[in-house]
Design a protein around this motif. Sequence first.
Motif, short mmCIF file in Angstrom:
data_model
loop_
_atom_site.label_atom_id
_atom_site.label_comp_id
_atom_site.label_asym_id
_atom_site.label_seq_id
_atom_site.Cartn_x
_atom_site.Cartn_y
_atom_site.Cartn_z
N GLU A 123 -1.18 3.71 3.29
CA GLU A 123 -1.21 4.93 4.44
C GLU A 123 -2.45 5.34 4.88
O GLU A 123 -3.35 5.25 6.02
CB GLU A 123 -0.57 6.03 4.01
CG GLU A 123 1.47 5.61 3.90
CD GLU A 123 2.13 7.36 3.02
OE1 GLU A 123 1.11 8.11 2.83
OE2 GLU A 123 3.28 7.26 3.51
N LEU A 124 -3.41 5.85 4.00
CA LEU A 124 -4.48 6.02 4.16
C LEU A 124 -5.16 4.60 5.14
O LEU A 124 -6.06 4.77 6.15
CB LEU A 124 -6.16 6.71 3.22
CG LEU A 124 -6.96 6.31 4.01
CD1 LEU A 124 -6.97 7.82 3.96
CD2 LEU A 124 -7.79 6.65 1.96
N LYS B 221 10.11 1.36 -4.68
CA LYS B 221 9.06 3.17 -5.15
C LYS B 221 10.25 3.59 -5.11
O LYS B 221 10.30 4.93 -5.31
CB LYS B 221 8.36 3.35 -4.08
CG LYS B 221 7.63 4.43 -3.81
CD LYS B 221 7.01 5.04 -3.13
CE LYS B 221 5.92 5.71 -2.88
NZ LYS B 221 6.77 7.38 -2.39
N PHE C 200 -4.17 -0.48 -4.90
CA PHE C 200 -4.47 0.17 -6.20
C PHE C 200 -4.25 -0.44 -7.76
O PHE C 200 -3.45 -0.85 -7.57
CB PHE C 200 -3.39 1.88 -6.08
CG PHE C 200 -3.61 3.14 -6.50
CD1 PHE C 200 -4.14 3.51 -6.29
CD2 PHE C 200 -2.81 3.32 -7.69
CE1 PHE C 200 -4.51 4.71 -6.97
CE2 PHE C 200 -2.34 4.16 -8.39
CZ PHE C 200 -3.05 5.51 -7.88
N LYS D 95 1.12 3.45 -2.11
CA LYS D 95 1.91 3.83 -0.97
C LYS D 95 1.05 4.68 0.03
O LYS D 95 0.67 4.56 1.50
CB LYS D 95 3.00 4.76 -1.02
CG LYS D 95 4.32 5.05 0.00
CD LYS D 95 5.10 5.17 0.56
CE LYS D 95 5.58 5.80 1.42
NZ LYS D 95 5.00 7.11 2.11
N VAL D 96 0.35 5.71 -1.04
CA VAL D 96 -0.75 6.31 -0.05
C VAL D 96 -2.14 5.49 0.10
O VAL D 96 -2.63 6.00 1.19
CB VAL D 96 -1.08 7.52 -1.82
CG1 VAL D 96 -2.69 8.03 -0.96
CG2 VAL D 96 -0.28 8.75 -1.36
N MET D 97 -2.37 4.77 -0.41
CA MET D 97 -3.24 3.93 0.05
C MET D 97 -2.99 2.99 0.99
O MET D 97 -4.20 2.65 2.55
CB MET D 97 -4.14 3.15 -1.30
CG MET D 97 -4.31 3.72 -2.80
SD MET D 97 -6.40 4.24 -1.97
CE MET D 97 -6.14 6.10 -1.83
N GLN E 47 3.69 5.06 -6.23
CA GLN E 47 3.16 6.42 -4.91
C GLN E 47 1.89 6.37 -4.69
O GLN E 47 1.08 6.55 -3.64
CB GLN E 47 2.92 7.88 -5.84
CG GLN E 47 4.44 8.12 -5.82
CD GLN E 47 4.98 9.56 -6.96
OE1 GLN E 47 3.78 9.78 -7.71
NE2 GLN E 47 6.23 9.20 -6.80
N GLY E 48 0.64 5.14 -5.55
CA GLY E 48 -0.56 5.69 -5.47
C GLY E 48 -1.05 4.31 -4.48
O GLY E 48 -1.82 4.37 -3.02
N GLU F 132 3.69 6.44 -10.82
CA GLU F 132 2.42 6.75 -10.94
C GLU F 132 2.08 5.42 -9.69
O GLU F 132 0.88 5.71 -8.57
CB GLU F 132 1.06 7.01 -11.55
CG GLU F 132 0.22 6.87 -11.77
CD GLU F 132 -0.60 7.97 -12.65
OE1 GLU F 132 -1.64 7.99 -12.60
OE2 GLU F 132 -0.11 6.74 -13.97
#
Length: 118
Positions: free
Chosen positions: A104-105, A49, A13, A100-102, A97-98, A94
Motif C-alpha cells: 500500500e505504501l 491474509k 517485507f 500488505k502495508v508495504m 500484514q507487513g 505479522e
Amino acid sequence: MAKTSFHQLEEIFRTPAGVVYQCNRNNCFWLEFAGGISAFKIHDLLELKKRVEQINLEEMAHNTARVADVVILNLFRTERCFVLTLTDVLNLRELLQGAKVMLELNSILHDCLHAMAV
C-alpha cells in the motif's frame, strides 16, 4: 522455486519467520514461510491474509481439545497446504500484514510521484 530465481525478486517485507517477495517478471508474489516457498497472485495472497486473520486465536489458545492445536488452510489455486500452530498463525499474520502495508505504501508513493510528474 520453479522458473524464477532470487535475483529476480524484490523483497517486500521480512520478519524472523519469513519473507514476501515480489516478482515483476512473473507478476506474482513469493511467500517463504515455515520451510516452504509458494507463489501467489496478488488476489490469492490477499485471500490467504484474510483467511489467516479469520482464525480465532482465543479459541485456539483456550480449547483443550487436541484438534484445536493446529489449523489447516487449503487455498484455491495453490498446491501448498498450511498446517499452522498458534505461534505460526501469529507469525504469518505479522508477515502478511507487513507485506500488505508495504504494498500500500509503495502504491501511494507511486501515485504521488506520478502526480508530481504530470
